[in-house]
Design an enzyme around this catalytic site. Structure first.
Site, PDB file in Angstrom:
ATOM      1  N   LYS A   2       0.852  -1.205   0.000  1.00 53.81           N
ATOM      2  CA  LYS A   2       0.000   0.000   0.000  1.00 53.81           C
ATOM      3  C   LYS A   2       0.876   1.239   0.000  1.00 53.81           C
ATOM      4  O   LYS A   2       1.773   1.388   0.845  1.00 53.81           O
ATOM      5  CB  LYS A   2      -0.829   0.001   1.276  1.00 53.81           C
ATOM      6  CG  LYS A   2      -2.310  -0.140   1.037  1.00 53.81           C
ATOM      7  CD  LYS A   2      -3.026  -0.200   2.345  1.00 53.81           C
ATOM      8  CE  LYS A   2      -4.436   0.287   2.222  1.00 53.81           C
ATOM      9  NZ  LYS A   2      -5.133   0.217   3.491  1.00 53.81           N
TER      10      LYS A   2
HETATM   11  O1  LIG Z   1      -7.742   0.560   2.840  1.00 50.80           O
HETATM   12  C1  LIG Z   1      -8.449   0.855   3.751  1.00 50.80           C
HETATM   13  C2  LIG Z   1      -8.461   2.174   4.375  1.00 50.80           C
HETATM   14  O2  LIG Z   1      -7.269   2.365   5.035  1.00 50.80           O
HETATM   15  C3  LIG Z   1      -9.650   2.230   5.308  1.00 50.80           C
HETATM   16  O3  LIG Z   1     -10.769   1.818   4.619  1.00 50.80           O
HETATM   17  C4  LIG Z   1      -9.832   3.586   5.929  1.00 50.80           C
HETATM   18  O4  LIG Z   1     -11.042   3.613   6.595  1.00 50.80           O
HETATM   19  P1  LIG Z   1     -11.463   4.715   7.662  1.00 50.80           P
HETATM   20  O5  LIG Z   1     -11.782   5.972   6.942  1.00 50.80           O
HETATM   21  O6  LIG Z   1     -12.663   4.159   8.338  1.00 50.80           O
HETATM   22  O7  LIG Z   1     -10.297   4.873   8.581  1.00 50.80           O
END
Ligand SMILES: O=C[C@H](O)[C@H](O)COP(=O)(O)O
Ligand SMILES: O=P(O)(O)OC[C@H]1O[C@](O)(CO)[C@@H](O)[C@@H]1O
Length: 955
Positions: free
Chosen positions: A152
């Site tokens: 990521k």
């Molecule tokens: O890849 C996933 C993201 O990091 C996650 O969905 C972020 O979600 P949030 O906005 O609830 O922290």
């Protein structure tokens, strides 16, 4: 998470699984070791058609920060290796990612690489650094080594080129933190470019997968918040604004999807597709509903469409299984989505601004989560290491604590600890500091080569030397001295002596103390040009030659920086060995390099264990350690804040008797590093503790305690100081060997304090100045056979008094008592008195100076420094001249009753010492310091006794 799903779900009526009928893959936005281990994750795959997993720093923080899931592995890892919190976290995370990848692998196989991925995010601290992000992506990709891994990478302007680069290298990436259409377009473009580059190079592009994580709910969180505020304020557009609540994020996502569809139709893409490229699917992230007034499955139900992924947090996953409804919603009412976006712009909701803010906030909040996570890991680590790690406790007045905490928060927010490790000179003055930071890496480097030192130790042992005599000054002698004083003679090895004086009597004492025929001499000088080690080498080389009756080179070892004059000398004189220093380490930071290690090895210290102890400190102060867990950073922040905000610049060093000499090393580190440009920390070493009443308000006490060998008297005195509200930092060492940890701990703390003081902690301009003055005098002696004449401004009994005109005028022409009274009468609160004695340093003179300084402290209620010349010139001398103008100095010189010739020179040791004292004094005067020199004529012992009496009367 509800793993006991309803029976009908198991039978087949499962909306999660049916998402695939709409071309969407449900992924899980969650990782937890026990969840993977106990089969819960697999159950989601089998029963709900789960097709991927994502993690982020906040998710790992929740997983590792609480409970005991990870304890067994932590214990296991720490038993084998010394790790920083960041390294430890990474090992734990990789274990989880690998285990998850295994569970997801059948999906990867079944979907032919479309799904079955698990994502691991690069460090959030790198979000704005292209190269570091790309490097970390490559490193993690290799470390995990699973084909169904996605790295990521944040879709920041700096992250996108890194993404493109690693895509072209064949790494599968999940680009995260995408909020705006513009950023998403750039990401898709970078993906295509990355593939094109790889394809043009004739490499396979069919194995690369990618998703673009487009965040949803966070946008509504911001926009709806703004709407609510404006409605509450009675905005004229209240109704229109209200109609947009919960709409903008979904509209934004729908429009992004339209761009995806457009690009997929392009000729450019078709060419890549024909070569086997996989589309970069849009992945809806941040899909848990945060606004409780909305449906808890809003961001799943409204974003269902072909070729997409939704990474769903556990609660939303359960909710959707329970009552989610399926329809091809993503391509529904697309025109309305465009209209919503137009409308928000018209109403001034500023989606562009919001998405920009969200990127910044998103990066910052992942950094905060990572800080928390690493903090939790560091805590566990500290618990497991127990007393193997030195322990620090600070008892501080509330205002000093607040000021030190403010420094730490600034370091946390601005990532200064990481910058320090990245050797970024902006941490200090932006000068040439980066050239002096190899001490950060030296422990690792020396450990990698420790076998050489161990072999040297065995050879020294085998040769059966009785003594090792080290000749050097300041940083080149004080570390070895601490080792000699702390460990004493180690069975089977020679006794280590350290000579750092030009006093002829002292040189003679050392000569008499060793068996010249059976001594290993270590000539230690980084620069190789320092006067004292050069003349000491000349003297002992000749003495050894005489004793041995042959060329003594084989009894000599040099420790010096490559290319130095000392290296030439050592080669010419056939030295047994030359050990090299590291040019990018200043003398005072050199103890964990060969300058400390070579004498340590020769004296039989277990250098491997010593370095391993130091490594624990290095790791504790690592780039990945959050300030709240970095004791060395805290120490630096306390010292810096105390000096700059509270005038508490006298760092009073108290050490358990068994490790008492650490103070001498610390003095040179603190004073030479920080005492410049009129500011600095003034170390006060070995000043026997008194009751709180004898101290002014200018102290910070640093108590180095060897647990198990603590001195009850010191303990009591420290407790009284703490009770009286004095700032005390206590550092506990469980073992003598942990002085190695203390060395690094203080080096790092000094670097931090230097930053707070806004100086370059790695130069020593004023020491150089007095060296120049000394050189002028010795050159004059060589030319004329005598030192330039000097006239005392007053004479009284056995004493002659010298001072520059300004000081002489202030002190008058009276007798010794009157002059000393006038001199010490100038001392005011916050000052310190330095007694600087150019005489032999032995037990008796040390007792003498100690009695004098304690008397001065108790009478004048100021800090006192008791120093011997020329040794202190390479230590505290810098601060006395370049530091704050709060020193009142009494320099003591005396007639030498016997002198020693320096082979090959016209001058003698006595002349050198006299020149050094005068050079030192001239610079003190030139700097306008309150300085008086008393020269003792006749017998030294009687003169010293008389001087102590007069001082006693004068104060
Ligand atoms: O890849 C996933 C993201 O990091 C996650 O969905 C972020 O979600 P949030 O906005 O609830 O922290
Ligand atoms: O190892 P060298 O180069 O002889 O220097 C000895 C000492 O002199 C100084 O350069 C100046 O006092 C110190 O920093 C150093 O530790």
């Amino acid at each position: 998470m509800d793993v006991d799903q309803k029976p009908d779900a198991a039978k087949g009526a499962n909306v999660l699984r049916d998402l695939s009928k709409f071309g969407q893959s449900p992924w899980l936005d969650f990782i937890q070791r026990s969840y993977t281990a106990d089969g819960s994750l697999k159950k989601l795959v089998d029963e709900d058609g789960l097709r991927g997993v994502t993690s982020n720093p906040a998710i790992f923080e929740k997983a590792m920060g609480y409970g005991t899931d990870y304890d067994a592995q932590i214990k296991d890892l720490l038993a084998k290796e010394i790790l920083s919190p960041g390294e430890l976290y990474e090992k734990l995370a990789i274990t989880d990612i690998k285990a998850t990848a295994k569970v997801m692998h059948p999906v990867f196989v079944e979907t032919k690489g479309l799904d079955g991925y698990v994502s691991l995010e690069v460090s959030p601290y790198l979000a704005f650094e292209t190269k570091a992000t790309a490097d970390e992506a490559r490193r993690l990709w290799a470390a995990v080594g699973e084909e169904n891994l996605m790295i990521k990478i944040p879709g920041t302007p700096e992250g996108i080129p890194a993404f493109q680069e690693v895509t072209s290298e064949g790494i599968s990436v999940n680009v995260t933190l995408l909020f705006s259409l513009e950023a998403y377009k750039n990401v898709l473009e970078a993906y295509i470019k990355g593939l094109e580059i790889r394809h043009a190079a004739g490499k396979d592009i069919s194995k690369i997968a990618s998703v673009a994580s487009f965040f949803v709910s966070r946008i509504d969180g911001k926009i709806d918040g703004a709407i609510d505020r404006r409605v509450k304020e009675g905005d004229k557009d209240a109704e229109a604004l209200k109609a947009l609540r919960g709409k903008v994020a979904i509209a934004n996502a729908k429009v992004a999807y339209q761009h995806y569809l457009e690009v997929m139709k392009s000729e450019r893409w078709k060419k890549l597709a024909a070569a086997g490229a996989n589309p970069q699917r849009l992945l809806w992230a941040s899909t848990g509903t945060k606004d409780k007034t909305f449906s808890d499955v809003l961001y799943v139900e409204e974003l269902i469409g072909e070729d997409t992924v939704n990474t769903i947090p556990p609660a939303t996953f359960d909710a959707f299984r329970d009552h989610g409804k399926l329809r091809a919603s993503l391509t529904e009412n697309v025109d309305d989505a465009f209209k919503v976006l137009e409308q928000q712009a018209r109403l001034g909701l500023d989606l562009d601004g919001v998405t920009k803010t969200l990127v910044t906030e998103g990066c910052a909040s992942f950094c905060d989560a990572f800080d928390q996570l690493l903090g939790a890991v560091a805590n566990k680590q500290a618990t497991f290491l127990g007393s193997r790690l030195i322990e620090q406790k600070a008892d501080l007045p509330a205002d000093l604590k607040a000021a030190a905490d403010a420094v730490l928060e600034d370091w946390r927010k601005t990532g200064k600890g990481r910058k320090l490790w990245a050797k970024d000179a902006s941490v200090w003055t932006g000068g040439d500091e980066a050239k002096w930071l190899k001490w950060l890496d030296i422990v690792d480097e020396r450990l990698a080569h420790v076998a050489e030192l161990e072999a040297f130790a065995s050879e020294v042992k085998a040769k059966g030397f009785s003594d090792v005599l080290l000749l050097g000054m300041g940083g080149s002698s004080l570390g070895p001295e601490v080792i000699a004083e702390t460990f004493g003679q180690i069975a089977g090895f020679p006794k280590l002596h350290v000579l750092d004086s030009t006093d002829p009597q002292q040189v003679k004492t050392f000569e008499n103390a060793v068996d010249l025929k059976n001594t290993l001499f270590i000539v230690s000088s980084k620069s190789g040009g320092t006067l004292e080690p050069n003349i000491l080498k000349a003297y002992f080389f000749a003495a050894a030659e005489k004793a041995l009756g042959s060329a003594p080179g084989k009894h000599f070892v040099a420790v010096t920086d490559p290319g130095s004059h000392m290296e030439d000398v050592a080669k010419k004189d056939g030295f047994w060995k030359i050990f090299y220093g590291e040019k990018q380490i200043g003398g005072r930071f050199s103890v964990l390099s060969n300058f400390g290690l070579v004498p340590a090895a020769a004296a039989g210290l277990d250098v491997r264990a010593f370095l391993e102890s130091a490594l624990r400190s290095v790791k504790e102060a690592s780039a990945s350690t959050p300030p709240a867990h970095n004791g060395a950073m805290q120490l630096g922040a306390i010292l810096g804040a105390a000096a700059t905000k509270f005038g508490r610049d006298k760092v009073t060093i108290v050490a358990s008797p068994a490790i008492y000499d650490l103070g001498a090393w610390l003095e040179q580190l603190l004073a030479e590093s920080t005492g410049k440009k009129g500011t600095g920390l003034i170390p006060i070493d070995d000043e026997t503790l008194g009751a709180p009443g004898v101290y002014g308000k200018d102290r910070v006490f640093a108590y180095l305690r060897l647990t198990g060998e603590a001195c009850p008297k010191q303990e009591k005195a420290i407790a009284a100081l703490i009770a009286a509200g004095e700032p005390v930092v206590t550092i506990d060492l469980a073992d003598k060997l942990d002085i190695a940890q203390a060395f690094f701990h203080w080096e790092y703390a000094t670097a931090v304090a230097g930053s707070v003081l806004e100086i370059d902690p790695f130069d020593q301009p004023d020491v150089e100045f007095s060296k120049i003055e000394t050189k002028k005098l010795t050159t004059a002696f060589n030319e004329t056979g005598k030192l330039p004449p000097e006239t005392p401004f007053a004479t009284s009994g056995a004493f002659e008094f010298f001072a520059d005109d300004v000081n002489a005028k202030a002190l008058g022409q009276g007798d010794a008592l009157a002059i000393l009274k006038a001199h010490f009468g100038r001392v005011k609160a916050g000052d310190y008195v330095g007694v600087l004695a150019y005489i032999e340093r032995d037990l008796k003179t040390r007792e003498w100076i100690q009695a004098v300084r304690l008397n001065l402290r108790d009478q004048l209620k100021v800090a006192t420094a008791a120093e011997f010349g020329p040794r202190f010139l390479h230590s505290t001398g810098q601060a006395y001249k370049g530091g704050p103008d709060s020193g009142v100095f009494l320099q003591i010189t005396a007639d030498d009753h016997a002198d020693l010739a320096v082979p090959g020179e016209r001058f003698t040791f006595g002349v050198v010492k006299a020149a050094q004292a005068r050079g030192d004094f001239d610079v003190l005067s030139e700097r306008g310091r309150r300085a008086l020199r008393v020269h003792i004529k006749g017998p030294l012992e009687a003169g010293l006794a008389e001087l102590a009496t007069v001082i006693g009367k004068a104060v």
